[in-house]
Design an enzyme around this catalytic site. Structure first.
Site, PDB file in Angstrom:
ATOM      1  N   CYS A 160      -4.307  16.081  -7.633  1.00  0.00           N
ATOM      2  CA  CYS A 160      -3.794  14.801  -6.871  1.00  0.00           C
ATOM      3  C   CYS A 160      -4.325  14.853  -5.612  1.00  0.00           C
ATOM      4  O   CYS A 160      -4.570  14.008  -4.905  1.00  0.00           O
ATOM      5  CB  CYS A 160      -2.860  15.583  -5.803  1.00  0.00           C
ATOM      6  SG  CYS A 160      -2.863  16.521  -5.254  1.00  0.00           S
ATOM      7  N   CYS A 170       2.913   2.626   3.536  1.00  0.00           N
ATOM      8  CA  CYS A 170       2.516   1.755   2.745  1.00  0.00           C
ATOM      9  C   CYS A 170       1.399   1.511   2.543  1.00  0.00           C
ATOM     10  O   CYS A 170       1.148  -0.004   3.310  1.00  0.00           O
ATOM     11  CB  CYS A 170       3.937   0.914   2.454  1.00  0.00           C
ATOM     12  SG  CYS A 170       4.696   1.255   1.712  1.00  0.00           S
TER      13      CYS A 170
END
Length: 471
Positions: free
Chosen positions: A426, A82
């Site tokens: 992507c 993250c």
């Protein structure tokens, strides 16, 4: 100023750049600093000297940006899972939108106004339907621990995620907010169970030990929950006892499997697999289509956002009765099935054997009869013979890997002159590169970014192309 490797310097972060790194400028020279956000004033150390830029390591935030927030997770500064937790989610959306816009303008040579604001996720955390945790005898130590004389050396059994850039060191997680909360609770239980019962972690260098990974899947649309225990050895007595303990603690688990990887390969895919409890798979849906997801099968990691992405792609396709649709790089056929109504026929093309098998299985399970799948490398299979057999496409969907499409495929698309193309990507930089070539034949009408991975710098994008009408 000539910035040398090892030099410490104060910087002002002015923008978000490649791979989510903060961008600073020193006498016109770009300096990239991970872990920062636009508006930060920081102290950093130059760690890499490149011809046209420098890379630096954040040492201290001297003056935080008004956009900086306290991360939710205690591991955010050292874990690669993250990397944008210090940025408010709405700002993440703005930065990601700008990243795609920059690629479209700078690489694609297109007007950036065609890029819309990214579609955000309803869930900023707990959105992943799969987590693959690693187990090792070698724990990653933080710099603070290394400098301290008081830290407890519990490195004999580490369970969590690989430290960024290290294949051999595991960040021993005390929390994780990527998957549903039960996911970390299961990991924590397995770690405690192994320590209590003397079950050894796998050692990367010695090729010894037992536990290698804990992979957890959960369904977005059903209550199905899978635990995949990956071990170095096949010991069913140990596995049966652990299975019993897991089910006593977590009664909601619907299936438990044991993948045995007795090779040196670090993958969580076993050389063979045994089902310990339940059917050995979970069931989930994308739109109206149902999928049986086995432990090592590919499935979109964020189900809710995948549905949004597919709906945008289908809207861009403007499907009509009688359309022939080609789905290049079709994977396990989820998007092919999603496009099957009201098309006359959908042809999926994919290189990976097992993906083609799964795609055919998925079509059969969903009783979709107007979808076919063929195997092969796109640049070799996408030929006139295929067009002759299946018909010329009215609509073409392409969802290539991060490297984008092979130049031969781009050239073939320009020759085919398909009326409508939908490009799902992507990696907006390689998409922009491909669009630069395609724009000579196709009008690039719109690009819609979609955020599949909140709290990271990753962003998907969907482009809508229409064949140019000769003047």
């Amino acid at each position: 100023m000539s910035l040398k490797k090892g030099q410490e310097v104060e910087l002002e972060i002015i923008d978000a750049a490649f791979k989510g790194k903060g961008l600073a400028k020193v006498d016109g020279l770009a300096v990239f600093v991970p872990g920062t956000t636009p508006g930060d004033k920081v102290k950093a150390r130059i760690v890499k000297k490149k011809k046209k830029h420098r890379e630096a390591k954040l040492l201290e935030v001297l003056e935080p940006s008004p956009h900086r927030i306290e991360p939710k997770c205690q591991h955010a500064k050292v874990c690669g899972g993250c990397s944008w937790q210090h940025i408010p989610y709405q700002k993440q959306i703005e930065f990601k939108s700008q990243q795609v816009r920059d690629h479209i303008e700078r690489i694609g040579g297109l007007d950036g106004s065609i890029v819309k604001e990214a579609v955000g996720a309803d869930q900023e955390f707990y959105y992943r339907n799969k987590m693959e945790y690693s187990i090792s005898s070698r724990r990653w130590l933080t710099e603070e621990e290394i400098r301290s004389d008081e830290y407890v050396d519990d490195s004999a059994f580490a369970a969590g995620l690989h430290a960024p850039g290290r294949f051999d060191k595991i960040l021993n997680l005390k929390e994780c907010h990527l998957q549903v909360k039960e996911s970390f609770e299961i990991l924590d239980f397995v770690r405690s169970y192994c320590i209590e019962h003397g079950i050894e972690p796998y050692d990367t260098f010695e090729n010894t030990g037992f536990m290698r990974h804990v992979m957890i899947r959960n369904s977005h649309h059903t209550d199905d929950f899978m635990v995949n225990l990956v071990t170095y050895q096949d010991d069913q007595e140990v596995m049966q006892k652990m299975t019993k303990a897991l089910l006593e603690e977590f009664s909601f688990i619907t299936t438990i499997v044991n993948n045995v990887n007795d090779t040196k390969s670090p993958t969580a895919v076993g050389r063979f697999e045994k089902v310990l409890h339940g059917p050995g798979y979970i069931v989930d849906k994308i739109g109206e289509f149902t999928f049986k997801i086995h432990p090592n099968a590919f499935f979109q990691t964020n189900t809710a956002q995948a549905e949004k992405l597919y709906e945008i792609a289908r809207d861009y396709a403007e499907l009509e009765d009688g359309d022939v649709v080609y789905d290049l790089y079709c994977g396990v056929g989820t998007l092919s099935l999603f496009m099957s109504k009201p098309a006359k026929h959908v042809l999926g093309i994919e290189l990976v054997d097992v993906a083609v098998e799964n795609a055919r299985f998925n079509a059969k399970e969903n009783e979709v009869g107007n979808v076919s799948f063929i195997k092969g490398d796109m640049k070799d299979v996408f030929t006139q013979d295929v067009v002759d057999e299946y018909g010329a496409p009215n609509v073409l969907i392409t969802d290539p890997p991060r490297a984008g499409m092979h130049p031969d495929v781009v050239e073939r698309l320009c020759e085919l002159k398909v009326p409508r193309i939908v490009y799902v990507s992507c990696n907006s930089s390689t998409m922009a590169r491909d669009l630069k070539e395609l724009k000579e034949v196709y009008e690039i009408e719109e690009v819609q970014p979609v955020d599949m991975f909140p709290q990271t710098y990753h962003i998907e994008a969907v482009a809508k192309l229409k064949l140019r009408v000769p003047a």
